[in-house]
Design a protein around this motif. Structure first.
Motif, PDB file in Angstrom:
ATOM      1  N   CYS A 245      74.247  48.205  53.132  1.00 32.92           N
ATOM      2  CA  CYS A 245      73.893  48.499  51.744  1.00 32.92           C
ATOM      3  C   CYS A 245      72.380  48.481  51.559  1.00 32.92           C
ATOM      4  O   CYS A 245      71.826  49.320  50.833  1.00 32.92           O
ATOM      5  N   ARG A 246      71.717  47.553  52.228  1.00 32.87           N
ATOM      6  CA  ARG A 246      70.261  47.472  52.122  1.00 32.87           C
ATOM      7  C   ARG A 246      69.601  48.705  52.724  1.00 32.87           C
ATOM      8  O   ARG A 246      68.635  49.250  52.158  1.00 32.87           O
ATOM      9  N   HIS A 247      70.120  49.167  53.836  1.00 32.26           N
ATOM     10  CA  HIS A 247      69.545  50.376  54.462  1.00 32.26           C
ATOM     11  C   HIS A 247      69.746  51.600  53.576  1.00 32.26           C
ATOM     12  O   HIS A 247      68.816  52.406  53.387  1.00 32.26           O
ATOM     13  N   ALA A 248      70.954  51.761  53.029  1.00 29.01           N
ATOM     14  CA  ALA A 248      71.215  52.913  52.159  1.00 29.01           C
ATOM     15  C   ALA A 248      70.353  52.862  50.903  1.00 29.01           C
ATOM     16  O   ALA A 248      69.840  53.887  50.442  1.00 29.01           O
ATOM     17  N   ARG A 249      70.168  51.666  50.360  1.00 25.71           N
ATOM     18  CA  ARG A 249      69.340  51.529  49.157  1.00 25.71           C
ATOM     19  C   ARG A 249      67.882  51.824  49.464  1.00 25.71           C
ATOM     20  O   ARG A 249      67.177  52.474  48.670  1.00 25.71           O
ATOM     21  N   SER A 250      67.381  51.371  50.613  1.00 29.14           N
ATOM     22  CA  SER A 250      65.987  51.625  50.974  1.00 29.14           C
ATOM     23  C   SER A 250      65.730  53.106  51.194  1.00 29.14           C
ATOM     24  O   SER A 250      64.705  53.643  50.735  1.00 29.14           O
ATOM     25  N   VAL A 251      66.646  53.783  51.877  1.00 23.36           N
ATOM     26  CA  VAL A 251      66.469  55.207  52.124  1.00 23.36           C
ATOM     27  C   VAL A 251      66.518  55.988  50.817  1.00 23.36           C
ATOM     28  O   VAL A 251      65.725  56.910  50.583  1.00 23.36           O
TER      29      VAL A 251
ATOM     30  N   HIS B 211      73.217  47.716  42.672  1.00 21.36           N
ATOM     31  CA  HIS B 211      73.722  48.936  43.310  1.00 21.36           C
ATOM     32  C   HIS B 211      73.918  48.650  44.796  1.00 21.36           C
ATOM     33  O   HIS B 211      73.057  48.964  45.626  1.00 21.36           O
ATOM     34  N   GLU B 212      75.027  48.031  45.113  1.00 16.82           N
ATOM     35  CA  GLU B 212      75.331  47.681  46.492  1.00 16.82           C
ATOM     36  C   GLU B 212      76.490  48.553  46.973  1.00 16.82           C
ATOM     37  O   GLU B 212      77.616  48.426  46.496  1.00 16.82           O
TER      38      GLU B 212
END
Length: 398
Positions: free
Chosen positions: A20-26, A102-103
């Motif tokens: 989730c952190r990777h998708a949010r960062s991208v 938004h996870e």
């Protein structure tokens, strides 16, 4: 969508949070590039160029390379679709994604069909870089080409398949029902049924007040404050689940029993707006009372009764069979004789017609008017003053 509850292990939860952190960062990086556009600069990178930049970034940064390339590229594809929808005018402008709010991430393609049925109540899905994660099969698993993994504020994980279920068929009996939505009674039917949406219990309200007071004394950023926020989120999630369950059951029952469902055409976002401040002309910089406390209580009552969720699910389950009626004077018009005056509404629950003496529950009487479509032609008691000597005018005349 068909959503299922996931039960990952503690190690799998950490891996899912990283995804989730990777998708949010991208997503946020793509939004930052898109927001930097100005007239004096060239066009911002689109999806193909962003994919090449992602490949270069994965070769440099180890934390990004440890994640799934499918999840990260899908975040870029979702952002590209969000931008296209924004320019098409069908959706709002893409916004920043925040941690804890938004996870989630989406899986599309061949990896989305790696699902196994373990038993009658349990199944498992193969999430990239995470492994086989169990989820509860509360219904039949649909045939979908993508799914989305999400985490709500209460810390619960869900698996949602992008599959639209078949609409509910009409009964064929030609029955029409009117639905009047209210605060004291969530939904009143023209058949006389009064439905109430379950909310917080008295014990839950006491616990919520206790947790909110404890949260106010916590230090910002502390673990104690984080635990308090999680406890409050669990209470709200439980109440939200009750609302969704009630809306699902009521909408399914109405779609099966009736052929035509008539509801009030209400604009809920406009009805739940904050009252505007009233400046005091005698005291510059001061304001007059605008009853914002009472309006806030009314707004909470409207939102807690699931007005929008009920009609939205009705339109999805019974497409083409939901009609919206103008709500003007439905609560003041007698369903028997059609007499319309404010004196008919004695109180919130009592309706007594001053012309014919008809007495009924006020919300059920309004639902009967909605079912008959009487709200369209409803008039006030005082007729419009027109001279009897005036010649009939055509409808197209000024």
């Amino acid at each position: 969508m068909s959503r299922f509850r996931m039960y990952p292990t503690p190690a799998q939860q950490d891996a899912l949070i990283d995804q989730c952190r990777h998708a949010r960062s991208v997503w946020n990086l793509a939004l930052e590039q898109w927001s930097m556009w100005t007239r004096d600069k060239g066009p911002t990178p689109r999806f193909p160029e962003q994919c090449r930049q992602l490949t270069e970034a994965r070769a440099v940064f180890g934390w990004l390379r440890a994640g799934s390339n499918t999840v990260q590229q899908q975040a870029l594809r979702d952002f590209d679709q969000a931008v296209k929808s924004f320019y098409a005018g069908t959706h709002r402008r893409p916004t920043w994604r925040k941690a804890g709010l938004h996870e989630g991430f989406r899986i599309v393609g061949a990896q989305a069909i790696r699902i196994e049925q373990v038993s009658r109540k349990w199944a498992q899905v193969l999430v990239p870089k995470v492994g086989w994660v169990r989820f509860r099969t509360s219904r039949a698993i649909p045939a979908a080409k993508s799914y989305r993994v999400t985490r709500d504020r209460a810390g619960r994980w869900h698996l949602a398949f992008a599959a639209i279920p078949e609409p509910i068929r009409a009964s064929g009996a030609g029955r029409i029902v009117g639905v009047d939505r209210g605060v004291a009674v969530s939904a009143a039917l023209s058949t006389g049924e009064l439905l109430s949406c379950p909310g917080f219990s008295d014990r839950e309200l006491e616990r919520l007040k206790h947790l909110q007071r404890r949260l106010a004394r916590c230090r910002p950023g502390s673990n104690r404050r984080l635990r308090g926020k999680m406890a409050i989120a669990k209470l709200y999630a439980r109440a939200r689940d009750r609302l969704k369950d009630w809306a699902e059951k009521v909408s399914t029952d109405l779609a099966r029993r009736f052929d035509v469902i008539r509801v009030e055409d209400l604009h809920i976002p406009h009805m739940t707006r904050r009252p505007k401040p009233k400046p005091d002309p005698e005291r510059p910089g001061a304001y007059l009372p605008n009853r914002r406390r009472a309006k806030a209580r009314l707004n909470r009552g409207i939102l807690a009764n699931g007005w929008g969720a009920l009609v939205r699910r009705l339109e999805q389950k019974a497409p083409g069979r939901v009609e919206k009626v103008r709500p003007a004077y439905t609560s003041q018009t007698c369903s028997v004789c059609g007499h319309c005056t404010p004196e008919n509404r004695k109180s919130q629950a009592v309706f007594r017609c001053v012309a014919c003496g008809h007495q009924a529950h006020a919300d059920a009487n309004a639902a009967t008017n909605i079912a008959a479509g009487r709200a369209v032609g409803a008039r006030r008691e005082t007729p419009v003053r027109v001279s009897p000597k005036r010649e009939p005018q055509h409808a197209t005349s000024a």
